[in-house]
Design a protein around this motif. Structure first.
Motif, PDB file in Angstrom:
ATOM      1  N   VAL A 157     -56.258 -26.824   3.866  1.00  0.00           N
ATOM      2  CA  VAL A 157     -57.649 -26.813   4.324  1.00  0.00           C
ATOM      3  C   VAL A 157     -58.055 -28.244   4.660  1.00  0.00           C
ATOM      4  CG1 VAL A 157     -60.034 -26.281   3.719  1.00  0.00           C
ATOM      5  CG2 VAL A 157     -58.187 -24.829   2.874  1.00  0.00           C
ATOM      6  N   THR A 158     -58.686 -28.415   5.796  1.00  0.00           N
ATOM      7  CA  THR A 158     -59.146 -29.739   6.206  1.00  0.00           C
ATOM      8  C   THR A 158     -60.663 -29.827   6.098  1.00  0.00           C
ATOM      9  OG1 THR A 158     -59.449 -29.176   8.544  1.00  0.00           O
ATOM     10  CG2 THR A 158     -57.228 -29.836   7.833  1.00  0.00           C
ATOM     11  N   SER A 159     -61.159 -31.041   6.157  1.00  0.00           N
ATOM     12  CA  SER A 159     -62.615 -31.235   6.142  1.00  0.00           C
ATOM     13  C   SER A 159     -63.254 -30.562   7.349  1.00  0.00           C
ATOM     14  CB  SER A 159     -62.935 -32.735   6.134  1.00  0.00           C
ATOM     15  OG  SER A 159     -62.291 -33.392   7.214  1.00  0.00           O
ATOM     16  N   MET A 160     -62.571 -30.555   8.491  1.00  0.00           N
ATOM     17  CA  MET A 160     -63.114 -29.916   9.687  1.00  0.00           C
ATOM     18  C   MET A 160     -63.220 -28.402   9.505  1.00  0.00           C
ATOM     19  SD  MET A 160     -63.893 -32.398  11.545  1.00  0.00           S
ATOM     20  CE  MET A 160     -64.416 -31.422  12.954  1.00  0.00           C
ATOM     21  N   ASP A 161     -62.267 -27.808   8.768  1.00  0.00           N
ATOM     22  CA  ASP A 161     -62.336 -26.363   8.495  1.00  0.00           C
ATOM     23  C   ASP A 161     -63.602 -26.027   7.706  1.00  0.00           C
ATOM     24  OD1 ASP A 161     -59.895 -25.938   9.739  1.00  0.00           O
ATOM     25  OD2 ASP A 161     -58.750 -26.156   7.878  1.00  0.00           O
ATOM     26  N   ILE A 162     -63.874 -26.820   6.689  1.00  0.00           N
ATOM     27  CA  ILE A 162     -65.051 -26.572   5.850  1.00  0.00           C
ATOM     28  C   ILE A 162     -66.334 -26.757   6.649  1.00  0.00           C
ATOM     29  CG2 ILE A 162     -66.322 -27.378   3.823  1.00  0.00           C
ATOM     30  CD1 ILE A 162     -63.654 -28.089   2.547  1.00  0.00           C
ATOM     31  N   LEU A 163     -66.392 -27.809   7.464  1.00  0.00           N
ATOM     32  CA  LEU A 163     -67.582 -28.054   8.281  1.00  0.00           C
ATOM     33  C   LEU A 163     -67.787 -26.942   9.308  1.00  0.00           C
ATOM     34  CD1 LEU A 163     -67.220 -31.898   8.863  1.00  0.00           C
ATOM     35  CD2 LEU A 163     -68.919 -30.746   7.431  1.00  0.00           C
ATOM     36  N   ALA A 164     -66.699 -26.441   9.881  1.00  0.00           N
ATOM     37  CA  ALA A 164     -66.806 -25.335  10.846  1.00  0.00           C
ATOM     38  C   ALA A 164     -67.325 -24.079  10.166  1.00  0.00           C
ATOM     39  CB  ALA A 164     -65.449 -25.068  11.488  1.00  0.00           C
ATOM     40  N   ASP A 165     -66.851 -23.792   8.951  1.00  0.00           N
ATOM     41  CA  ASP A 165     -67.347 -22.630   8.195  1.00  0.00           C
ATOM     42  C   ASP A 165     -68.847 -22.749   7.937  1.00  0.00           C
ATOM     43  OD1 ASP A 165     -64.804 -21.611   8.144  1.00  0.00           O
ATOM     44  OD2 ASP A 165     -64.371 -22.228   6.081  1.00  0.00           O
ATOM     45  N   LEU A 166     -69.292 -23.935   7.563  1.00  0.00           N
ATOM     46  CA  LEU A 166     -70.712 -24.149   7.281  1.00  0.00           C
ATOM     47  C   LEU A 166     -71.550 -24.003   8.554  1.00  0.00           C
ATOM     48  CD1 LEU A 166     -70.476 -27.220   4.868  1.00  0.00           C
ATOM     49  CD2 LEU A 166     -70.968 -24.832   4.255  1.00  0.00           C
ATOM     50  N   SER A 167     -71.039 -24.504   9.668  1.00  0.00           N
ATOM     51  CA  SER A 167     -71.767 -24.389  10.933  1.00  0.00           C
ATOM     52  C   SER A 167     -71.927 -22.931  11.342  1.00  0.00           C
ATOM     53  CB  SER A 167     -71.030 -25.172  12.024  1.00  0.00           C
ATOM     54  OG  SER A 167     -71.717 -25.078  13.256  1.00  0.00           O
ATOM     55  N   ASN A 168     -70.858 -22.149  11.221  1.00  0.00           N
ATOM     56  CA  ASN A 168     -70.936 -20.722  11.548  1.00  0.00           C
ATOM     57  C   ASN A 168     -71.903 -19.995  10.620  1.00  0.00           C
ATOM     58  OD1 ASN A 168     -69.031 -21.048  13.574  1.00  0.00           O
ATOM     59  ND2 ASN A 168     -67.304 -20.571  12.231  1.00  0.00           N
ATOM     60  N   TRP A 169     -71.920 -20.398   9.367  1.00  0.00           N
ATOM     61  CA  TRP A 169     -72.810 -19.777   8.384  1.00  0.00           C
ATOM     62  C   TRP A 169     -74.275 -20.006   8.731  1.00  0.00           C
ATOM     63  CZ3 TRP A 169     -75.863 -22.936   5.096  1.00  0.00           C
ATOM     64  CH2 TRP A 169     -76.634 -22.234   4.178  1.00  0.00           C
ATOM     65  N   GLN A 170     -74.636 -21.242   9.084  1.00  0.00           N
ATOM     66  CA  GLN A 170     -76.047 -21.520   9.368  1.00  0.00           C
ATOM     67  C   GLN A 170     -76.518 -20.789  10.621  1.00  0.00           C
ATOM     68  OE1 GLN A 170     -78.218 -23.595  11.356  1.00  0.00           O
ATOM     69  NE2 GLN A 170     -76.788 -24.363  12.918  1.00  0.00           N
ATOM     70  N   VAL A 171     -75.630 -20.608  11.596  1.00  0.00           N
ATOM     71  CA  VAL A 171     -75.997 -19.836  12.791  1.00  0.00           C
ATOM     72  C   VAL A 171     -76.196 -18.364  12.428  1.00  0.00           C
ATOM     73  CG1 VAL A 171     -75.185 -19.025  15.037  1.00  0.00           C
ATOM     74  CG2 VAL A 171     -74.855 -21.425  14.382  1.00  0.00           C
ATOM     75  N   ALA A 172     -75.276 -17.816  11.623  1.00  0.00           N
ATOM     76  CA  ALA A 172     -75.373 -16.411  11.211  1.00  0.00           C
ATOM     77  C   ALA A 172     -76.623 -16.156  10.379  1.00  0.00           C
ATOM     78  CB  ALA A 172     -74.126 -16.017  10.425  1.00  0.00           C
ATOM     79  N   GLN A 173     -77.069 -17.161   9.624  1.00  0.00           N
ATOM     80  CA  GLN A 173     -78.262 -17.017   8.788  1.00  0.00           C
ATOM     81  C   GLN A 173     -79.550 -17.123   9.597  1.00  0.00           C
ATOM     82  OE1 GLN A 173     -78.528 -16.497   5.208  1.00  0.00           O
ATOM     83  NE2 GLN A 173     -76.481 -15.792   5.704  1.00  0.00           N
ATOM     84  N   GLY A 174     -79.444 -17.542  10.858  1.00  0.00           N
ATOM     85  CA  GLY A 174     -80.619 -17.603  11.719  1.00  0.00           C
ATOM     86  C   GLY A 174     -81.421 -18.889  11.610  1.00  0.00           C
ATOM     87  N   TYR A 175     -80.855 -19.944  11.019  1.00  0.00           N
ATOM     88  CA  TYR A 175     -81.597 -21.203  10.925  1.00  0.00           C
ATOM     89  C   TYR A 175     -81.715 -21.884  12.286  1.00  0.00           C
ATOM     90  CZ  TYR A 175     -81.347 -21.047   5.810  1.00  0.00           C
ATOM     91  OH  TYR A 175     -81.498 -20.706   4.501  1.00  0.00           O
ATOM     92  N   GLU A 176     -80.643 -21.821  13.088  1.00  0.00           N
ATOM     93  CA  GLU A 176     -80.646 -22.334  14.457  1.00  0.00           C
ATOM     94  C   GLU A 176     -80.973 -23.823  14.536  1.00  0.00           C
ATOM     95  OE1 GLU A 176     -83.268 -19.790  16.606  1.00  0.00           O
ATOM     96  OE2 GLU A 176     -81.995 -18.032  16.396  1.00  0.00           O
ATOM     97  N   MET A 177     -80.498 -24.592  13.559  1.00  0.00           N
ATOM     98  CA  MET A 177     -80.625 -26.048  13.649  1.00  0.00           C
ATOM     99  C   MET A 177     -79.667 -26.551  14.722  1.00  0.00           C
ATOM    100  SD  MET A 177     -79.953 -28.948  10.691  1.00  0.00           S
ATOM    101  CE  MET A 177     -81.480 -28.699   9.804  1.00  0.00           C
ATOM    102  N   PRO A 178     -80.081 -27.504  15.557  1.00  0.00           N
ATOM    103  CA  PRO A 178     -79.171 -28.045  16.579  1.00  0.00           C
ATOM    104  C   PRO A 178     -77.863 -28.512  15.956  1.00  0.00           C
ATOM    105  CG  PRO A 178     -81.395 -28.858  16.921  1.00  0.00           C
ATOM    106  CD  PRO A 178     -81.424 -28.107  15.628  1.00  0.00           C
ATOM    107  N   ASN A 179     -76.753 -28.284  16.671  1.00  0.00           N
ATOM    108  CA  ASN A 179     -75.436 -28.590  16.114  1.00  0.00           C
ATOM    109  C   ASN A 179     -75.287 -30.043  15.701  1.00  0.00           C
ATOM    110  OD1 ASN A 179     -74.547 -25.966  16.422  1.00  0.00           O
ATOM    111  ND2 ASN A 179     -73.713 -26.321  18.466  1.00  0.00           N
ATOM    112  N   SER A 180     -75.774 -30.964  16.527  1.00  0.00           N
ATOM    113  CA  SER A 180     -75.626 -32.392  16.209  1.00  0.00           C
ATOM    114  C   SER A 180     -76.362 -32.740  14.923  1.00  0.00           C
ATOM    115  CB  SER A 180     -76.153 -33.247  17.361  1.00  0.00           C
ATOM    116  OG  SER A 180     -77.514 -32.940  17.627  1.00  0.00           O
TER     117      SER A 180
END
Length: 274
Positions: free
Chosen positions: A33-56
């Motif tokens: 597992v890489t740090s990028m894998d964990i960050l990608a999982d978190l990014s997908n999670w926040q989109v699925a939760q409907g927060y819609e914070m800009p990616n940057s």
């Protein structure tokens, strides 16, 4: 940080003191597992939760949380776990390590709990700004109703679980939200007329597949409850000779029938108490 908070963030890491080859790694249930894998999982999670914070903006927030978590917990693990790791806090947070599925899930859970506070704050602030400025996409009632039917939103007159919040946001003209929120605006007579004007354009079936009776009835009911007789005098007159007007007529018949039953019940009670 309290002991209870620290325990909720900590993960019980198991495994032997060393792993000698990749076969042993697979046998023990580890995965790279890489740090990028964990960050990608978190990014997908926040989109699925409907927060819609800009990616940057979210990437910066998630990296700060992951960096803090890494130096507090993961950096204490044995070297055999890492094929790549930062040596100092000022180094770029880029690591590659061995984790089990359970460990990865627990790490993600701890990071999500940390992130949720900041995300909720961002979400509430953005909605407040939208509502004050009025600068958000206006939704057409007819399209919104068809989407609600397609996506199976909760459409009930008196839902005690979610208050049909997403359908009510559409009804009141507020921005959509996949997160449960309390509507911030009150129904006005002008908005009621706007809604009824849209309902007057609807047919019972759209493409002969989507039944629109229930959502139309719920919106008419909410207007009726809010304005009472005034709704019939100033708003519902727009529904004459329309399909939505037929729905309203059935609602009136049902209401009259229920009122008749209540009146008869009161008479029987009075006679029984004499």
């Amino acid at each position: 940080m309290t002991d209870e908070t620290r325990r909720s963030r900590q993960v019980s890491f198991g495994g032997p003191d060393h792993v000698t080859n990749s076969g042993a790694t697979l046998a023990l249930g580890f995965q790279v597992v890489t740090s990028m894998d964990i960050l990608a999982d978190l990014s997908n999670w926040q989109v699925a939760q409907g927060y819609e914070m800009p990616n940057s903006e979210f990437d910066k927030l998630a990296k700060r949380r992951l960096s803090s978590y890494f130096w507090e917990y993961l950096s204490e693990l044995s070297d055999y776990r890492f094929s790549q790791r930062p040596l100092r806090r000022r180094d770029d947070l880029s690591f590659e390590m061995l984790l089990t599925d359970l460990e990865r899930t627990q790490i993600a859970g701890a990071l999500k709990r940390d992130l949720r506070i900041a995300l909720d704050r961002f979400f509430r602030k953005r909605r407040d700004e939208w509502l004050k400025s009025g600068e958000f996409p206006r939704r057409v009632i007819a399209d919104g109703i068809k989407r609600a039917v397609d996506e199976k939103w909760c459409i009930k007159m008196h839902c005690t679980t979610c208050a049909s919040y997403r359908f009510r946001l559409l009804f009141l003209g507020e921005p959509d939200s996949r997160r449960v929120v309390r509507p911030q605006t009150q129904l006005t007579i002008e908005r009621a007329k706007e809604v009824v004007g849209e309902l007057a354009k609807l047919s019972e079936f759209d493409g002969k597949t989507k039944q629109l009776h229930e959502p139309v009835m719920v919106m008419l009911y909410w207007i009726w409850c809010e304005f009472g007789d005034r709704a019939h005098l100033e708003v519902f007159t727009m529904l004459q000779d329309t399909w939505a007007g037929e729905v309203l007529d059935h609602m009136k018949e049902h209401y009259d029938h229920q009122e008749t039953r209540r009146a008869r019940h009161r008479i029987r009670q009075r006679e029984a108490n004499r």
